[in-house]
Design a protein around this motif. Structure first.
Motif, PDB file in Angstrom:
ATOM      1  N   MET A  41      -0.014  -5.213  -9.002  1.00 43.44           N
ATOM      2  CA  MET A  41       1.352  -5.311  -9.513  1.00 43.44           C
ATOM      3  C   MET A  41       2.395  -5.183  -8.401  1.00 43.44           C
ATOM      4  SD  MET A  41       0.680  -5.818 -12.636  1.00 43.44           S
ATOM      5  CE  MET A  41       2.255  -5.656 -13.449  1.00 43.44           C
ATOM      6  N   CYS A  42       1.976  -5.006  -7.178  1.00 47.16           N
ATOM      7  CA  CYS A  42       2.890  -4.818  -6.034  1.00 47.16           C
ATOM      8  C   CYS A  42       3.790  -6.046  -5.870  1.00 47.16           C
ATOM      9  CB  CYS A  42       2.068  -4.596  -4.764  1.00 47.16           C
ATOM     10  SG  CYS A  42       3.073  -4.412  -3.274  1.00 47.16           S
ATOM     11  N   ASN A  43       5.062  -5.790  -5.575  1.00 46.49           N
ATOM     12  CA  ASN A  43       6.007  -6.900  -5.369  1.00 46.49           C
ATOM     13  C   ASN A  43       5.737  -7.679  -4.090  1.00 46.49           C
ATOM     14  OD1 ASN A  43       7.419  -6.458  -7.740  1.00 46.49           O
ATOM     15  ND2 ASN A  43       8.838  -5.017  -6.768  1.00 46.49           N
ATOM     16  N   THR A  44       4.951  -7.115  -3.183  1.00 43.94           N
ATOM     17  CA  THR A  44       4.677  -7.807  -1.918  1.00 43.94           C
ATOM     18  C   THR A  44       3.258  -8.370  -1.870  1.00 43.94           C
ATOM     19  OG1 THR A  44       3.849  -5.855  -0.740  1.00 43.94           O
ATOM     20  CG2 THR A  44       6.254  -6.225  -0.738  1.00 43.94           C
ATOM     21  N   ILE A  45       2.616  -8.444  -2.990  1.00 41.41           N
ATOM     22  CA  ILE A  45       1.227  -8.925  -3.033  1.00 41.41           C
ATOM     23  C   ILE A  45       1.093 -10.288  -2.350  1.00 41.41           C
ATOM     24  CG2 ILE A  45       1.380 -10.095  -5.264  1.00 41.41           C
ATOM     25  CD1 ILE A  45      -1.438  -7.830  -4.886  1.00 41.41           C
ATOM     26  N   MET A  60       0.802  -1.225   0.000  1.00 40.12           N
ATOM     27  CA  MET A  60       0.000   0.000   0.000  1.00 40.12           C
ATOM     28  C   MET A  60       0.842   1.285   0.000  1.00 40.12           C
ATOM     29  SD  MET A  60      -2.867  -1.432  -0.279  1.00 40.12           S
ATOM     30  CE  MET A  60      -4.253  -0.362   0.053  1.00 40.12           C
ATOM     31  N   HIS A  61       2.152   1.179  -0.246  1.00 34.20           N
ATOM     32  CA  HIS A  61       2.952   2.400  -0.305  1.00 34.20           C
ATOM     33  C   HIS A  61       3.942   2.436  -1.470  1.00 34.20           C
ATOM     34  CE1 HIS A  61       6.424   0.358   1.462  1.00 34.20           C
ATOM     35  NE2 HIS A  61       5.594  -0.162   2.338  1.00 34.20           N
ATOM     36  N   CYS A  62       4.048   1.392  -2.263  1.00 37.79           N
ATOM     37  CA  CYS A  62       4.945   1.427  -3.427  1.00 37.79           C
ATOM     38  C   CYS A  62       4.237   2.166  -4.579  1.00 37.79           C
ATOM     39  CB  CYS A  62       5.336   0.004  -3.853  1.00 37.79           C
ATOM     40  SG  CYS A  62       3.994  -0.937  -4.633  1.00 37.79           S
ATOM     41  N   SER A  71       3.214   1.100  -7.455  1.00 33.30           N
ATOM     42  CA  SER A  71       2.056   0.344  -7.962  1.00 33.30           C
ATOM     43  C   SER A  71       0.851   0.545  -7.057  1.00 33.30           C
ATOM     44  CB  SER A  71       2.391  -1.150  -8.056  1.00 33.30           C
ATOM     45  OG  SER A  71       3.378  -1.376  -9.029  1.00 33.30           O
ATOM     46  N   CYS A  72       1.058   0.434  -5.774  1.00 35.46           N
ATOM     47  CA  CYS A  72      -0.069   0.545  -4.840  1.00 35.46           C
ATOM     48  C   CYS A  72      -0.664   1.946  -4.821  1.00 35.46           C
ATOM     49  CB  CYS A  72       0.376   0.141  -3.434  1.00 35.46           C
ATOM     50  SG  CYS A  72       0.570  -1.644  -3.217  1.00 35.46           S
ATOM     51  N   ILE A  73       0.161   2.969  -4.806  1.00 39.37           N
ATOM     52  CA  ILE A  73      -0.392   4.327  -4.702  1.00 39.37           C
ATOM     53  C   ILE A  73      -0.935   4.836  -6.034  1.00 39.37           C
ATOM     54  CG2 ILE A  73       1.007   4.946  -2.705  1.00 39.37           C
ATOM     55  CD1 ILE A  73       2.835   6.528  -4.554  1.00 39.37           C
TER      56      ILE A  73
HETATM   57 ZN   LIG Z   1       2.838  -2.141  -3.021  1.00 34.50          ZN
END
Ligand SMILES: [Zn+2]
Length: 101
Positions: free
Chosen positions: A61-65, A49-51, A53-55
């Motif tokens: 697409m987040c790497n930590t999904i 929720m802060h990279c 992709s997330c913002i």
């Molecule tokens: Zn993210």
């Protein structure tokens, strides 16, 4: 996932990647959901929720999904933990039996 076709399943395996349930707990920072509310989750339950992709609205697409049924028990478990950003409120009055596909 049940038969480990992707080679990433962990056992004991509890599936259910599209689930509906009732909120029994919320975190201190959650503002949009409340205990007792009916909600659903899809394939994913969490991202950073802060990279970028997330913002930018591309959380998928987040790497930590965190997929719902990878490294976690899915929606067939008694309880499921999901980030509020990946938790979808179900409007009151919706016939949940008709949401089954
Ligand atoms: Zn993210």
């Amino acid at each position: 996932m049940w038969e480990n076709e992707w080679g990433i399943s962990q056992y004991p395996f509890v599936g259910g990647h599209e689930a509906i349930g009732t909120i029994c707990r919320v975190g201190d920072q959650v503002k949009n959901l409340k205990i007792g509310q009916t909600v659903g989750v899809g394939w994913n339950i969490e991202s950073c929720m802060h990279c970028q992709s997330c913002i930018s609205g591309s959380q998928q697409m987040c790497n930590t999904i965190q997929p719902t049924i990878v490294n976690h028990h899915g929606g067939f478990a008694n309880k499921l933990r999901a980030h509020w950003g990946w938790t979808i409120p179900i409007p009151e009055g919706v016939d949940l039996a008709r949401l089954d596909h």
